[in-house]
Design an enzyme around this catalytic site. Structure first.
Site, PDB file in Angstrom:
ATOM      1  N   ASN A   1     -11.953  13.809   0.735  1.00 41.23           N
ATOM      2  CA  ASN A   1     -13.057  12.895   1.063  1.00 41.23           C
ATOM      3  C   ASN A   1     -14.433  13.524   0.859  1.00 41.23           C
ATOM      4  O   ASN A   1     -15.354  12.876   0.367  1.00 41.23           O
ATOM      5  CB  ASN A   1     -12.932  12.426   2.519  1.00 41.23           C
ATOM      6  CG  ASN A   1     -11.671  11.619   2.739  1.00 41.23           C
ATOM      7  OD1 ASN A   1     -11.149  10.997   1.809  1.00 41.23           O
ATOM      8  ND2 ASN A   1     -11.159  11.627   3.962  1.00 41.23           N
TER       9      ASN A   1
ATOM     10  N   LYS B   1     -15.271   0.556   4.298  1.00 42.90           N
ATOM     11  CA  LYS B   1     -14.397   1.554   3.670  1.00 42.90           C
ATOM     12  C   LYS B   1     -15.251   2.701   3.136  1.00 42.90           C
ATOM     13  O   LYS B   1     -16.441   2.525   2.867  1.00 42.90           O
ATOM     14  CB  LYS B   1     -13.586   0.907   2.542  1.00 42.90           C
ATOM     15  CG  LYS B   1     -12.849  -0.378   2.938  1.00 42.90           C
ATOM     16  CD  LYS B   1     -11.559  -0.124   3.692  1.00 42.90           C
ATOM     17  CE  LYS B   1     -10.990  -1.360   4.371  1.00 42.90           C
ATOM     18  NZ  LYS B   1     -10.634  -2.474   3.516  1.00 42.90           N
TER      19      LYS B   1
ATOM     20  N   LYS C   1       2.071  -3.282   7.424  1.00 42.59           N
ATOM     21  CA  LYS C   1       2.361  -3.471   5.997  1.00 42.59           C
ATOM     22  C   LYS C   1       3.823  -3.080   5.705  1.00 42.59           C
ATOM     23  O   LYS C   1       4.502  -3.736   4.917  1.00 42.59           O
ATOM     24  CB  LYS C   1       1.405  -2.636   5.129  1.00 42.59           C
ATOM     25  CG  LYS C   1      -0.034  -3.100   5.131  1.00 42.59           C
ATOM     26  CD  LYS C   1      -0.247  -4.491   4.532  1.00 42.59           C
ATOM     27  CE  LYS C   1      -0.057  -4.546   3.036  1.00 42.59           C
ATOM     28  NZ  LYS C   1      -0.460  -5.873   2.482  1.00 42.59           N
TER      29      LYS C   1
ATOM     30  N   THR D   1       0.821  -1.205   0.000  1.00 40.86           N
ATOM     31  CA  THR D   1       0.000   0.000   0.000  1.00 40.86           C
ATOM     32  C   THR D   1       0.860   1.263   0.000  1.00 40.86           C
ATOM     33  O   THR D   1       2.010   1.248   0.462  1.00 40.86           O
ATOM     34  CB  THR D   1      -0.892   0.004   1.265  1.00 40.86           C
ATOM     35  OG1 THR D   1      -1.511   1.269   1.420  1.00 40.86           O
ATOM     36  CG2 THR D   1      -0.081  -0.266   2.533  1.00 40.86           C
ATOM     37  N   ASP D   2       0.255   2.374  -0.452  1.00 41.98           N
ATOM     38  CA  ASP D   2       0.958   3.666  -0.391  1.00 41.98           C
ATOM     39  C   ASP D   2       1.062   4.191   1.045  1.00 41.98           C
ATOM     40  O   ASP D   2       1.857   5.093   1.323  1.00 41.98           O
ATOM     41  CB  ASP D   2       0.270   4.709  -1.281  1.00 41.98           C
ATOM     42  CG  ASP D   2      -1.180   4.999  -0.916  1.00 41.98           C
ATOM     43  OD1 ASP D   2      -1.721   4.362   0.019  1.00 41.98           O
ATOM     44  OD2 ASP D   2      -1.789   5.867  -1.577  1.00 41.98           O
ATOM     45  N   GLU D   3       0.260   3.614   1.972  1.00 40.17           N
ATOM     46  CA  GLU D   3       0.241   4.159   3.340  1.00 40.17           C
ATOM     47  C   GLU D   3       1.572   3.986   4.055  1.00 40.17           C
ATOM     48  O   GLU D   3       1.832   4.653   5.058  1.00 40.17           O
ATOM     49  CB  GLU D   3      -0.875   3.506   4.161  1.00 40.17           C
ATOM     50  CG  GLU D   3      -2.242   3.726   3.562  1.00 40.17           C
ATOM     51  CD  GLU D   3      -3.384   3.633   4.562  1.00 40.17           C
ATOM     52  OE1 GLU D   3      -3.128   3.560   5.768  1.00 40.17           O
ATOM     53  OE2 GLU D   3      -4.537   3.633   4.107  1.00 40.17           O
TER      54      GLU D   3
HETATM   55  P1  NAD Z   1      -9.819  -7.207   2.285  1.00 39.47           P
HETATM   56  O1  NAD Z   1      -9.788  -6.912   3.748  1.00 39.47           O
HETATM   57  O2  NAD Z   1     -11.040  -6.906   1.502  1.00 39.47           O
HETATM   58  O3  NAD Z   1      -9.490  -8.765   2.038  1.00 39.47           O
HETATM   59  C1  NAD Z   1      -8.463  -9.425   2.724  1.00 39.47           C
HETATM   60  C2  NAD Z   1      -8.628 -10.923   2.456  1.00 39.47           C
HETATM   61  O4  NAD Z   1      -7.563 -11.613   3.145  1.00 39.47           O
HETATM   62  C3  NAD Z   1      -9.937 -11.519   2.975  1.00 39.47           C
HETATM   63  O5  NAD Z   1     -10.502 -12.381   2.023  1.00 39.47           O
HETATM   64  C4  NAD Z   1      -9.522 -12.283   4.222  1.00 39.47           C
HETATM   65  O6  NAD Z   1     -10.365 -13.394   4.515  1.00 39.47           O
HETATM   66  C5  NAD Z   1      -8.114 -12.715   3.852  1.00 39.47           C
HETATM   67  N1  NAD Z   1      -7.287 -12.970   5.039  1.00 39.47           N
HETATM   68  C6  NAD Z   1      -7.129 -12.190   6.129  1.00 39.47           C
HETATM   69  N2  NAD Z   1      -6.314 -12.781   7.016  1.00 39.47           N
HETATM   70  C7  NAD Z   1      -5.922 -13.953   6.464  1.00 39.47           C
HETATM   71  C8  NAD Z   1      -5.054 -15.006   6.892  1.00 39.47           C
HETATM   72  N3  NAD Z   1      -4.428 -14.966   8.074  1.00 39.47           N
HETATM   73  N4  NAD Z   1      -4.870 -16.055   6.063  1.00 39.47           N
HETATM   74  C9  NAD Z   1      -5.505 -16.123   4.853  1.00 39.47           C
HETATM   75  N5  NAD Z   1      -6.346 -15.166   4.415  1.00 39.47           N
HETATM   76  C10 NAD Z   1      -6.545 -14.082   5.208  1.00 39.47           C
HETATM   77  O7  NAD Z   1      -8.542  -6.467   1.688  1.00 39.47           O
HETATM   78  P2  NAD Z   1      -8.359  -5.746   0.273  1.00 39.47           P
HETATM   79  O8  NAD Z   1      -8.862  -4.369   0.360  1.00 39.47           O
HETATM   80  O9  NAD Z   1      -8.839  -6.648  -0.784  1.00 39.47           O
HETATM   81  O10 NAD Z   1      -6.753  -5.655   0.226  1.00 39.47           O
HETATM   82  C11 NAD Z   1      -5.985  -6.723  -0.339  1.00 39.47           C
HETATM   83  C12 NAD Z   1      -4.518  -6.365  -0.256  1.00 39.47           C
HETATM   84  O11 NAD Z   1      -4.261  -5.152  -0.954  1.00 39.47           O
HETATM   85  C13 NAD Z   1      -4.020  -6.117   1.178  1.00 39.47           C
HETATM   86  O12 NAD Z   1      -2.723  -6.651   1.297  1.00 39.47           O
HETATM   87  C14 NAD Z   1      -3.984  -4.596   1.300  1.00 39.47           C
HETATM   88  O13 NAD Z   1      -3.018  -4.189   2.219  1.00 39.47           O
HETATM   89  C15 NAD Z   1      -3.629  -4.210  -0.117  1.00 39.47           C
HETATM   90  N6  NAD Z   1      -4.108  -2.881  -0.563  1.00 39.47           N
HETATM   91  C16 NAD Z   1      -5.412  -2.528  -0.411  1.00 39.47           C
HETATM   92  C17 NAD Z   1      -5.845  -1.285  -0.900  1.00 39.47           C
HETATM   93  C18 NAD Z   1      -7.294  -0.852  -0.786  1.00 39.47           C
HETATM   94  O14 NAD Z   1      -7.609   0.285  -1.094  1.00 39.47           O
HETATM   95  N7  NAD Z   1      -8.218  -1.716  -0.372  1.00 39.47           N
HETATM   96  C19 NAD Z   1      -4.938  -0.422  -1.515  1.00 39.47           C
HETATM   97  C20 NAD Z   1      -3.597  -0.811  -1.621  1.00 39.47           C
HETATM   98  C21 NAD Z   1      -3.189  -2.050  -1.156  1.00 39.47           C
HETATM   99  O1  DAU Z   2      -4.129   4.049   0.537  1.00 38.72           O
HETATM  100  C1  DAU Z   2      -4.356   2.668   0.420  1.00 38.72           C
HETATM  101  C2  DAU Z   2      -5.199   2.210   1.591  1.00 38.72           C
HETATM  102  O2  DAU Z   2      -6.503   2.696   1.364  1.00 38.72           O
HETATM  103  C3  DAU Z   2      -5.214   0.696   1.746  1.00 38.72           C
HETATM  104  O3  DAU Z   2      -3.919   0.238   2.043  1.00 38.72           O
HETATM  105  C4  DAU Z   2      -6.172   0.282   2.871  1.00 38.72           C
HETATM  106  O4  DAU Z   2      -6.263  -1.135   2.937  1.00 38.72           O
HETATM  107  C5  DAU Z   2      -7.540   0.853   2.545  1.00 38.72           C
HETATM  108  O5  DAU Z   2      -8.425   0.574   3.618  1.00 38.72           O
HETATM  109  C6  DAU Z   2      -7.463   2.374   2.340  1.00 38.72           C
HETATM  110  O6  DAU Z   2      -7.159   3.055   3.576  1.00 38.72           O
HETATM  111  P1  DAU Z   2      -7.911   4.421   3.980  1.00 38.72           P
HETATM  112  O7  DAU Z   2      -7.835   4.570   5.442  1.00 38.72           O
HETATM  113  O8  DAU Z   2      -7.437   5.549   3.139  1.00 38.72           O
HETATM  114  O9  DAU Z   2      -9.417   4.031   3.476  1.00 38.72           O
HETATM  115  P2  DAU Z   2     -10.854   4.300   4.122  1.00 38.72           P
HETATM  116  O10 DAU Z   2     -11.855   3.936   3.079  1.00 38.72           O
HETATM  117  O11 DAU Z   2     -10.975   3.670   5.464  1.00 38.72           O
HETATM  118  O12 DAU Z   2     -10.863   5.870   4.312  1.00 38.72           O
HETATM  119  C7  DAU Z   2     -10.692   6.742   3.202  1.00 38.72           C
HETATM  120  C8  DAU Z   2     -10.698   8.161   3.729  1.00 38.72           C
HETATM  121  O13 DAU Z   2     -12.033   8.446   4.204  1.00 38.72           O
HETATM  122  C9  DAU Z   2      -9.791   8.379   4.921  1.00 38.72           C
HETATM  123  O14 DAU Z   2      -9.250   9.702   4.860  1.00 38.72           O
HETATM  124  C10 DAU Z   2     -10.699   8.269   6.137  1.00 38.72           C
HETATM  125  C11 DAU Z   2     -12.032   8.794   5.607  1.00 38.72           C
HETATM  126  N1  DAU Z   2     -13.252   8.193   6.201  1.00 38.72           N
HETATM  127  C12 DAU Z   2     -13.341   6.839   6.264  1.00 38.72           C
HETATM  128  C13 DAU Z   2     -14.447   6.228   6.808  1.00 38.72           C
HETATM  129  C14 DAU Z   2     -14.554   4.716   6.913  1.00 38.72           C
HETATM  130  C15 DAU Z   2     -14.266   9.009   6.643  1.00 38.72           C
HETATM  131  O15 DAU Z   2     -14.188  10.248   6.550  1.00 38.72           O
HETATM  132  N2  DAU Z   2     -15.386   8.412   7.166  1.00 38.72           N
HETATM  133  C16 DAU Z   2     -15.508   7.058   7.306  1.00 38.72           C
HETATM  134  O16 DAU Z   2     -16.540   6.584   7.844  1.00 38.72           O
END
Ligand code: NAD
Ligand code: DAU
Length: 352
Positions: free
Chosen positions: A257, A197, A162, A132-134
């Site tokens: 946001n 999210k 991460k 992730t970019d975080e």
């Molecule tokens: P998600 O939370 O929707 O899904 C995670 C999946 O991993 C689920 O299916 C869960 O059951 C599985 N899991 C969790 N713990 C496990 C374990 N111990 N063993 C096997 N499976 C397990 O997550 P996502 O949003 O799909 O993110 C996927 C990947 O991408 C993550 O590594 C996250 O850090 C990365 N990522 C997410 C975002 C985003 O915006 N969602 C952005 C950048 C990177």
């Molecule tokens: O940047 C990549 C990351 O993006 C991934 O690595 C993470 O897995 C993914 O969850 C996401 O993280 P964020 O914290 O940025 O996503 P989230 O959707 O939780 O929040 C997006 C923005 O919105 C953040 O600034 C927090 C804000 N927010 C979020 C929620 C859930 C609100 O203002 N209200 C809310 O209820």
């Protein structure tokens, strides 16, 4: 065959669906089915013998060793993680376990497996770590976007876990020569995203007439990317990425946001008007997330220059598709809104 971890989650499921829609190479899908994993995401693959699902934990070394020996995948694409920042604030332990220990377990299993391969198979093997970019921390308004050379400055338990996993992956390459690739992607949105999210939570709450919670002043900026574009970037990096390299993946789409939530409200006003009035009336500013990163932005020039990847979807087209998907899949949303989901909403939002 490739081994995908976390392929029942949001991005993993989109990746598996896209992979099998575009090629025949089978997928071994290892997922623990936590609250975020959902086999309904993979329903379209029922009866497709190219998809082998295994319900299991990436921390289970015996299981991972057995799967590698039995299925002999040519690559591991590692999505499995605990992924929600707010949950990491309430309970960081699960993040250290899955994101750090789980990645360590996979790396050790992969190292042993890779070490046992013949020269050609070993040279072709890849371990692709999805990150992730975080991990880069938070940007000021005039800072340049994150490049791959930016120092790591993680601020939440999620991003710290991460970052730790990224460092393990890097070390397994430098010390043991394991052929790794790492991607660091910005915020994804699209079908099958769990409604904790921002984007799916806003859609689900709006349709239920519930408040749309905005943390702090709503001016925190994220760089949004349609999930299908993230999946195509991972495919490109797997196919042609340089061993040991990291690639930043982003949408060139920075938005505060509050703007995101207003765009969703406008689309819902058009597609599913509410007789009670515009959805934006539900916007509610609430107490900020502790340690809330102000701004993320990805400099995605390296992956474009070296691999020719650019996002195909604009935000306007991607968010419209996404809102339409949630409107057409209300049953999916209802099925994931279990008692545990309601307990989470209570825990995260009641005291804000
Ligand atoms: P998600 O939370 O929707 O899904 C995670 C999946 O991993 C689920 O299916 C869960 O059951 C599985 N899991 C969790 N713990 C496990 C374990 N111990 N063993 C096997 N499976 C397990 O997550 P996502 O949003 O799909 O993110 C996927 C990947 O991408 C993550 O590594 C996250 O850090 C990365 N990522 C997410 C975002 C985003 O915006 N969602 C952005 C950048 C990177
Ligand atoms: O940047 C990549 C990351 O993006 C991934 O690595 C993470 O897995 C993914 O969850 C996401 O993280 P964020 O914290 O940025 O996503 P989230 O959707 O939780 O929040 C997006 C923005 O919105 C953040 O600034 C927090 C804000 N927010 C979020 C929620 C859930 C609100 O203002 N209200 C809310 O209820």
């Amino acid at each position: 065959m490739i081994l995908v971890t976390g392929g029942a989650g949001f991005i993993g499921a989109n990746f598996v669906l896209d992979w099998l829609a575009t090629q025949d190479e089978p997928v071994l899908n290892l997922d623990a089915l936590t609250y975020a994993g959902n086999l309904e995401n993979l329903a379209a693959l029922a009866g497709d013998d190219r998809h082998h699902f295994v319900h299991g934990d990436i921390c289970d070394r015996t299981l991972v060793d057995r799967l590698l020996a039995e299925h002999r995948p040519r690559a591991i694409v590692h999505f499995a993680a605990e992924s929600h920042v707010d949950r990491s604030i309430h309970g960081p332990g699960a993040f250290v376990r899955t994101n750090v220990e789980g990645t360590f377990t996979l790396l050790e299993a992969a190292r042993a497996w890779w070490g046992s391969l013949g020269v050609e198979e070993a040279a072709a093997f890849r371990f692709l770590h999805v990150s992730t970019d975080e991990v880069y921390g938070s940007l000021g308004p005039n800072d340049p976007a994150f490049a791959e050379t930016k120092a790591y400055e993680p601020n939440s338990p999620y991003s710290a876990s991460k970052a730790a996993s990224d460092h393990l992956v890097r070390a397994w390459h430098h010390t043991y020569g394991l052929p790794v690739l790492t991607t660091n992607c910005s915020n994804n949105y699209g079908p099958y995203q769990f409604p904790e999210k921002l984007i799916p939570l806003t859609i689900a709450n709006a349709l239920a007439g519930r408040p749309l919670p905005i943390y702090g002043d709503g001016r925190n900026v994220r760089d949004w990317l349609y999930v299908g574009d993230h999946c195509s970037a991972v495919r490109e990096v797997l196919a042609r990425g340089g061993v040991g390299e990291t690639y930043n993946v982003g949408g060139w789409n920075e938005q505060p946001n509050i703007d995101i939530v207003n765009i969703i409200c406008g689309l819902l006003d058009e597609l599913r008007p509410d007789p009670a009035g515009p959805y934006a009336r539900l916007i509610t500013f609430v107490k900020d997330r502790p340690g809330h990163d102000r701004r993320y932005a990805i400099d995605a020039r390296k992956i474009e220059r070296e691999l020719g990847w650019r996002p195909a979807e604009t935000f306007a087209s991607g968010i419209r598709r996404t809102v339409q998907w949630y409107l057409e899949n209300q049953g999916w949303v209802e099925n994931v809104q279990s008692g545990a989901y309601r307990a989470w909403l209570e825990r995260n939002y009641a005291s804000r």
